[in-house]
Motif scaffolding. Structure first.
Motif, mmCIF file in Angstrom:
data_model
loop_
_atom_site.group_PDB
_atom_site.id
_atom_site.type_symbol
_atom_site.label_atom_id
_atom_site.label_comp_id
_atom_site.label_asym_id
_atom_site.label_seq_id
_atom_site.Cartn_x
_atom_site.Cartn_y
_atom_site.Cartn_z
ATOM 1 N N GLU A 148 -0.158 -4.542 -6.233
ATOM 2 C CA GLU A 148 0.605 -3.329 -5.954
ATOM 3 C C GLU A 148 0.046 -2.642 -4.718
ATOM 4 O O GLU A 148 -1.175 -2.525 -4.555
ATOM 5 C CB GLU A 148 0.545 -2.372 -7.148
ATOM 6 C CG GLU A 148 1.301 -1.062 -6.914
ATOM 7 C CD GLU A 148 1.183 -0.095 -8.082
ATOM 8 O OE1 GLU A 148 1.760 1.005 -8.000
ATOM 9 O OE2 GLU A 148 0.505 -0.436 -9.083
ATOM 10 N N TRP A 149 0.951 -2.184 -3.845
ATOM 11 C CA TRP A 149 0.555 -1.483 -2.629
ATOM 12 C C TRP A 149 0.171 -0.044 -2.960
ATOM 13 O O TRP A 149 0.935 0.682 -3.610
ATOM 14 C CB TRP A 149 1.689 -1.519 -1.621
ATOM 15 C CG TRP A 149 1.394 -0.849 -0.307
ATOM 16 C CD1 TRP A 149 1.930 0.306 0.174
ATOM 17 C CD2 TRP A 149 0.499 -1.320 0.705
ATOM 18 N NE1 TRP A 149 1.444 0.589 1.411
ATOM 19 C CE2 TRP A 149 0.554 -0.380 1.778
ATOM 20 C CE3 TRP A 149 -0.339 -2.409 0.828
ATOM 21 C CZ2 TRP A 149 -0.203 -0.528 2.927
ATOM 22 C CZ3 TRP A 149 -1.095 -2.565 1.982
ATOM 23 C CH2 TRP A 149 -1.021 -1.628 3.014
ATOM 24 N N SER A 150 -1.012 0.381 -2.556
ATOM 25 C CA SER A 150 -1.499 1.722 -2.872
ATOM 26 C C SER A 150 -1.222 2.726 -1.761
ATOM 27 O O SER A 150 -1.584 3.895 -1.876
ATOM 28 C CB SER A 150 -3.010 1.675 -3.128
ATOM 29 O OG SER A 150 -3.709 1.359 -1.926
ATOM 30 N N HIS A 184 5.212 -0.588 -4.963
ATOM 31 C CA HIS A 184 5.688 -1.804 -4.295
ATOM 32 C C HIS A 184 4.822 -2.982 -4.746
ATOM 33 O O HIS A 184 3.603 -2.964 -4.599
ATOM 34 C CB HIS A 184 5.628 -1.652 -2.781
ATOM 35 C CG HIS A 184 6.307 -2.773 -2.056
ATOM 36 N ND1 HIS A 184 7.604 -2.695 -1.607
ATOM 37 C CD2 HIS A 184 5.882 -4.017 -1.735
ATOM 38 C CE1 HIS A 184 7.935 -3.842 -1.027
ATOM 39 N NE2 HIS A 184 6.911 -4.653 -1.099
ATOM 40 N N THR A 232 4.782 -0.142 3.739
ATOM 41 C CA THR A 232 5.092 1.275 3.900
ATOM 42 C C THR A 232 5.864 1.529 5.187
ATOM 43 O O THR A 232 5.505 1.033 6.253
ATOM 44 C CB THR A 232 3.792 2.112 3.908
ATOM 45 O OG1 THR A 232 3.090 1.897 2.685
ATOM 46 C CG2 THR A 232 4.102 3.591 4.044
ATOM 47 N N HIS A 283 7.729 3.690 0.004
ATOM 48 C CA HIS A 283 6.925 2.532 -0.416
ATOM 49 C C HIS A 283 5.420 2.728 -0.288
ATOM 50 O O HIS A 283 4.690 1.757 -0.089
ATOM 51 C CB HIS A 283 7.354 1.288 0.363
ATOM 52 C CG HIS A 283 8.715 0.802 0.004
ATOM 53 N ND1 HIS A 283 8.958 -0.209 -0.892
ATOM 54 C CD2 HIS A 283 9.952 1.229 0.396
ATOM 55 C CE1 HIS A 283 10.247 -0.402 -1.021
ATOM 56 N NE2 HIS A 283 10.882 0.464 -0.260
ATOM 57 N N GLU A 284 4.971 3.955 -0.432
ATOM 58 C CA GLU A 284 3.526 4.148 -0.536
ATOM 59 C C GLU A 284 3.043 3.899 -1.956
ATOM 60 O O GLU A 284 1.838 3.878 -2.207
ATOM 61 C CB GLU A 284 3.157 5.574 -0.108
ATOM 62 C CG GLU A 284 3.400 5.857 1.356
ATOM 63 C CD GLU A 284 3.121 7.304 1.718
ATOM 64 O OE1 GLU A 284 1.959 7.626 2.037
ATOM 65 O OE2 GLU A 284 4.071 8.115 1.680
ATOM 66 N N SER A 343 -3.754 -0.275 0.874
ATOM 67 C CA SER A 343 -4.259 -1.619 0.597
ATOM 68 C C SER A 343 -3.568 -2.170 -0.647
ATOM 69 O O SER A 343 -2.940 -1.438 -1.422
ATOM 70 C CB SER A 343 -5.779 -1.585 0.377
ATOM 71 O OG SER A 343 -6.099 -0.791 -0.753
ATOM 72 N N TRP A 344 -3.705 -3.479 -0.835
ATOM 73 C CA TRP A 344 -3.144 -4.131 -2.022
ATOM 74 C C TRP A 344 -4.171 -4.106 -3.143
ATOM 75 O O TRP A 344 -5.297 -4.564 -2.978
ATOM 76 C CB TRP A 344 -2.755 -5.567 -1.702
ATOM 77 C CG TRP A 344 -1.570 -5.682 -0.791
ATOM 78 C CD1 TRP A 344 -1.581 -5.972 0.544
ATOM 79 C CD2 TRP A 344 -0.194 -5.495 -1.151
ATOM 80 N NE1 TRP A 344 -0.301 -5.975 1.034
ATOM 81 C CE2 TRP A 344 0.575 -5.687 0.015
ATOM 82 C CE3 TRP A 344 0.461 -5.184 -2.339
ATOM 83 C CZ2 TRP A 344 1.961 -5.581 0.023
ATOM 84 C CZ3 TRP A 344 1.842 -5.075 -2.337
ATOM 85 C CH2 TRP A 344 2.573 -5.277 -1.168
ATOM 86 N N ASN A 401 2.081 -4.901 5.074
ATOM 87 C CA ASN A 401 2.145 -3.439 5.009
ATOM 88 C C ASN A 401 3.587 -3.014 4.772
ATOM 89 O O ASN A 401 4.365 -2.905 5.708
ATOM 90 C CB ASN A 401 1.603 -2.816 6.301
ATOM 91 C CG ASN A 401 1.474 -1.306 6.201
ATOM 92 O OD1 ASN A 401 2.108 -0.664 5.357
ATOM 93 N ND2 ASN A 401 0.665 -0.728 7.061
#
Length: 410
Positions: free
Chosen positions: A298-300, A264, A30, A260-261, A303-304, A28
């Motif tokens: 990519e981090w949403s 990333h 974020t 970083h939402e 979730s990835w 995580n």
């Protein structure tokens, strides 16, 4: 006052900095714990829309006065916060153990930073900006002026309140929903130092020349392109074209990027092997056919998700790239390519150096030796050498015939 054209509005209003390595949790990335330093706690109310958007998204905000003697970013070698917001443009000296060096160490450790200044920016804030490659206007009374794209304000002829709609075209920075209404900006101009390579780490830093950019006060306005507005004294009530500015959407989307939402990336399951095999060898032989695979996500924000792009490249590198190929993707996160090992032996590297605007960079490298053929691995007869073979055997045959004729002829 400084006079800038509309083309420089967003150089003056927002500077976005990011750089090159990864120091975030792969589970995580974020940020969640954020320290907010203000000159006056009244900013909690005057900027409540921005702070509420962060809290609604699950951030824990710790508000402190910037001269609080108990301020500390870390304790026993561990950072207490994941991000820092400096809404204190006039502060001359931070309280507690906080200073410029501590903030730079915070950023260097991979943490994120938002700094908002204005025309009264102190030397302390300017020094922080300068260390990150951002130069604020030296004139402390200077504000950005634009006589072409200004918003109508209570004071006629004041063109310091700018209505800007020339945004960078990047979904990762500003989201997929287009910002329809102009963004209002009133503050000091600044620029990025051209000598700054932005190559520190994947921490993200945002500099704004306007503290009011994040405030509630610019929610309703009238632009210079439409003067048909209803007024009550100096207060603008409504505008026929736009009911509100784009500030809330603009700063909300930027904060998603900073913390970083969005944007990333992580790379997992990096592997390589000979074509037709599955095990990763300890060494390759020249002219081997090999396959390289990597998964990128990519981090949403929650979730990835598979990252989909057509510009991820792999280098097979020794002193310089011997092979450079663009990898194909199955659009489920897997990138792959195959190629022949060069006819050169030595120690090579598989290298992926991926840098794209707004995204964390990926830097993957793995060494692998490449050997020549062993003596028993060469072909017995090389087709390209047939003329030489023929010349040798014909010479032997001619010598045999000559010897026979010479010895047995009368």
């Amino acid at each position: 006052m400084a006079n800038f054209s509309i083309a420089t509005v967003f150089i003056a209003s927002i500077s976005l900095l990011f750089a090159l390595s990864n120091s975030f949790s792969l589970e995580n990335p974020t940020d969640r714990r954020i320290l907010v330093l203000v000159d006056d706690l009244a900013l909690k109310s005057s900027h409540s829309i921005f702070f509420s958007s962060l809290q609604t998204r699950g951030f824990e905000l710790d508000f402190k006065l910037s001269d609080d003697p108990k301020i500390a970013l870390q304790r026993y070698g561990q950072y207490l916060y994941d991000g820092l917001i400096l809404f204190s443009p006039t502060i001359e000296r931070f309280g507690g153990s906080l200073d410029v060096a501590a903030i730079l160490d915070f950023v260097d450790s991979g943490k994120d930073l938002i700094v908002a200044a204005d025309a009264s920016a102190s030397d302390l804030i300017r020094n922080i900006a300068a260390e990150c490659g951002v130069d604020f206007d030296e004139d402390s009374s200077a504000v950005v002026i634009d006589h072409g794209s200004y918003a109508v304000s209570g004071t006629e002829g004041d063109h310091t309140l700018i209505a800007a709609d020339d945004f960078i075209q990047s979904d990762v920075l500003l989201g997929t929903t287009k910002i329809e209404a102009p963004v209002l900006f009133k503050g000091i101009g600044h620029s990025l130092n051209p000598a700054n390579s932005l190559a520190r780490n994947n921490a993200r830093v945002l500099f704004s020349g306007s503290l009011d950019l994040f405030s509630n006060k610019y929610e309703i306005f009238c632009s210079s392109s439409n003067h048909q507005c209803k007024r009550q004294g100096a207060q603008i009530i409504t505008c026929n074209r736009y009911a509100k500015s784009g500030n809330q959407q603009f700063v909300t989307e930027l904060s998603k990027w900073v913390f970083h939402e969005r944007g990333h990336l992580k790379a997992v399951n990096v592997r390589h092997h000979r074509v037709g095999e599955t095990d990763e060898p300890a060494i390759y032989r020249i002219n081997d056919d090999l396959e390289y695979l990597v998964e990128i996500y990519e981090w949403s924000g929650s979730s990835w998700e598979p990252y989909v792009a057509n510009d991820v490249q792999i280098q097979f590198y020794m002193m310089s790239p011997y092979v450079l190929k663009t990898m194909s993707t199955d659009k489920k996160g897997l990138y792959r390519t195959s190629f022949k090992v060069p006819d050169v032996y030595g120690v090579f590297q598989f290298k992926v150096e991926y840098q794209r605007l707004g995204y964390t960079s990926l830097s993957l490298a793995k060494q692998i030796p490449v050997r020549p053929f062993r003596h028993n691995e060469y072909e017995r007869f090389i087709p390209t050498a047939f003329p030489y073979y023929g010349a040798s055997f014909s010479t032997m045959a001619a010598f045999f015939i000559f010897s026979f004729v010479y010895l047995y002829s009368k």
